[in-house]
Design an enzyme around this catalytic site. Structure first.
Site, PDB file in Angstrom:
ATOM      1  N   SER A   1      -1.420  29.906  -0.855  1.00 46.21           N
ATOM      2  CA  SER A   1      -1.377  30.224  -2.280  1.00 46.21           C
ATOM      3  C   SER A   1      -1.637  29.035  -3.195  1.00 46.21           C
ATOM      4  O   SER A   1      -1.836  29.216  -4.395  1.00 46.21           O
ATOM      5  CB  SER A   1      -0.018  30.843  -2.638  1.00 46.21           C
ATOM      6  N   GLY A   2      -1.635  27.817  -2.658  1.00 48.37           N
ATOM      7  CA  GLY A   2      -1.872  26.639  -3.487  1.00 48.37           C
ATOM      8  C   GLY A   2      -3.349  26.362  -3.683  1.00 48.37           C
ATOM      9  O   GLY A   2      -4.219  27.101  -3.208  1.00 48.37           O
ATOM     10  N   TYR A   3      -3.649  25.277  -4.384  1.00 47.62           N
ATOM     11  CA  TYR A   3      -5.048  24.915  -4.630  1.00 47.62           C
ATOM     12  C   TYR A   3      -5.780  24.598  -3.327  1.00 47.62           C
ATOM     13  O   TYR A   3      -6.917  25.028  -3.122  1.00 47.62           O
ATOM     14  CB  TYR A   3      -5.133  23.710  -5.569  1.00 47.62           C
ATOM     15  N   THR A   4      -5.143  23.837  -2.448  1.00 50.60           N
ATOM     16  CA  THR A   4      -5.799  23.496  -1.185  1.00 50.60           C
ATOM     17  C   THR A   4      -5.969  24.724  -0.309  1.00 50.60           C
ATOM     18  O   THR A   4      -7.030  24.928   0.296  1.00 50.60           O
ATOM     19  CB  THR A   4      -4.994  22.419  -0.440  1.00 50.60           C
TER      20      THR A   4
ATOM     21  N   CYS B   1      -6.884  12.855  -0.585  1.00 49.73           N
ATOM     22  CA  CYS B   1      -8.007  12.365  -1.389  1.00 49.73           C
ATOM     23  C   CYS B   1      -7.959  10.862  -1.635  1.00 49.73           C
ATOM     24  O   CYS B   1      -8.994  10.189  -1.559  1.00 49.73           O
ATOM     25  CB  CYS B   1      -8.079  13.126  -2.710  1.00 49.73           C
TER      26      CYS B   1
ATOM     27  N   ASN C   1     -11.679  15.935  -5.012  1.00 48.90           N
ATOM     28  CA  ASN C   1     -10.407  15.769  -4.305  1.00 48.90           C
ATOM     29  C   ASN C   1      -9.958  17.015  -3.546  1.00 48.90           C
ATOM     30  O   ASN C   1      -9.217  16.916  -2.563  1.00 48.90           O
ATOM     31  CB  ASN C   1      -9.304  15.339  -5.275  1.00 48.90           C
TER      32      ASN C   1
END
Length: 350
Positions: A10-13, A150, A317
């Site tokens: 559910s996160g950005y990554t 990153c 990133n």
């Protein structure tokens, strides 16, 4: 088709992993977990993926992971992945871990930098650090891939040809990294929330960033010398992108810049995602021109008056600094084309 699970989707990554794996011709994503959003459609959290997935988020289950997956991407916080990895490996699953929990070979460094006793030192020896440009051969067939973040990726890829080339007076380096707000993750904090970062250039962990440990580990692996680096990240108001400026001091002031440029090209020869930048219009790497892609742009400048060389690298990133590199390392480990699922040109404008 390899059946793949994304744990922590559910996160950005996690969302970026799902975006890339949706375009991957060799995998099928069969299981996506989220404690907070279990039972809800993927597109509720990642509306950009509407129409790409017809499965919902699930609660993590050891029984289901064994049934549904052959390979697992862990997009979990530091000190959380460490409790999943041993059992996943025992079950015969391949693990690509995007946390820092298996990046360092020396367990003592976890006490120093992460303030915890690593419970699985034997697995640290088996994990392969997931930068294909440095560990391509070791990644082939790897069962546990420790995928870097990153700040460390940008710094290592900038500094690697520098420490390899025997042109430095000493191996004490400085890395200044500017990075966008998405590095802070989807859950806003006072430091990472974008309104707080807008119009800001804010250094953090300037007394010693924990990613310096893995940077030194990798640069020592490359150079066979003791390398020390001071890594200072700066939060800037862009959403995506990271730029590393790595400063070193030359052994001589008569460096042949054309020859060194050729050495950089030779060092990264055959690596599909490295672009060496040299020219009059855009002479130095700029994250703006890699956004949305897995490319890393590399360049350098020499100030002969003081004997300083600065290596630059620009990455997205969330791509080369996280999900893209994890997929790239997975591809190498499986014998797929290195750029499978990653043949994406950068966005412009971005």
């Amino acid at each position: 088709m390899i059946r793949v699970a994304v744990i922590g989707g559910s996160g950005y990554t996690g969302g970026e992993l799902l975006r890339l794996l949706a375009m991957h011709n060799k995998v099928e994503v069969t299981y996506i977990t989220s404690r907070e959003y279990a039972g809800k459609p993927i597109s509720i959290i990642h509306p950009n993926l509407r129409g790409f997935y017809n499965i919902n988020f699930s609660q993590f289950s050891w029984d289901k992971i064994g049934e549904k997956a052959e390979a697992v991407f862990l997009a979990l916080p530091h000190k959380v992945s460490v409790d999943y990895v041993p059992k996943l490996l025992e079950m015969g699953l391949q693990v690509v871990d995007l946390s820092a929990d298996f990046r360092l070979k020396n367990p003592e460094l976890y006490k120093l930098w992460y303030e915890f006793d690593h419970p699985y030192p034997d697995l640290l020896k088996k994990a392969v650090y997931g930068i294909p440009e440095i560990h391509y051969e070791e990644l082939k067939g790897a069962k546990l891939i420790a995928s870097p973040g990153c700040n460390s990726t940008a710094t290592i890829l900038a500094a690697a040809p520098l420490v390899y080339s025997n042109i430095l007076d000493n191996y004490r380096l400085i890395s200044d990294v500017k990075v966008g707000s998405s590095e802070g993750g989807a859950k806003p904090s006072e430091g990472s929330h974008h309104p707080e970062r807008q119009n800001a250039i804010r250094p953090y962990e300037a007394e010693g960033h924990r990613h310096a440990a893995e940077v030194e580990q990798e640069l020592q692996y490359i150079s066979k010398k003791e390398v020390k680096i001071s890594l200072v990240p700066h939060a800037v108001s862009t959403i995506r992108g990271a730029l590393a400026s790595v400063h070193g001091w030359l052994i001589s002031d008569d460096l042949n810049e054309i020859e060194f440029w050729k050495k950089i090209i030779e060092f990264y020869r055959g690596r599909k995602f490295v672009r060496v930048i040299r020219g009059n219009i855009h002479p130095y790497p700029d994250p703006k021109y890699v956004i949305g892609s897995n490319f890393v742009d590399i360049g350098f400048a020499v100030e002969k008056r003081v004997g300083r060389i600065t290596m630059f690298s620009a990455i997205d990133n969330l791509m080369k600094g996280a999900a893209g590199q994890a997929v790239q390392a997975f591809n190498v480990s499986r014998g797929f084309e290195e750029d499978e699922g990653l043949r994406i040109p950068p966005l412009r404008p971005a």
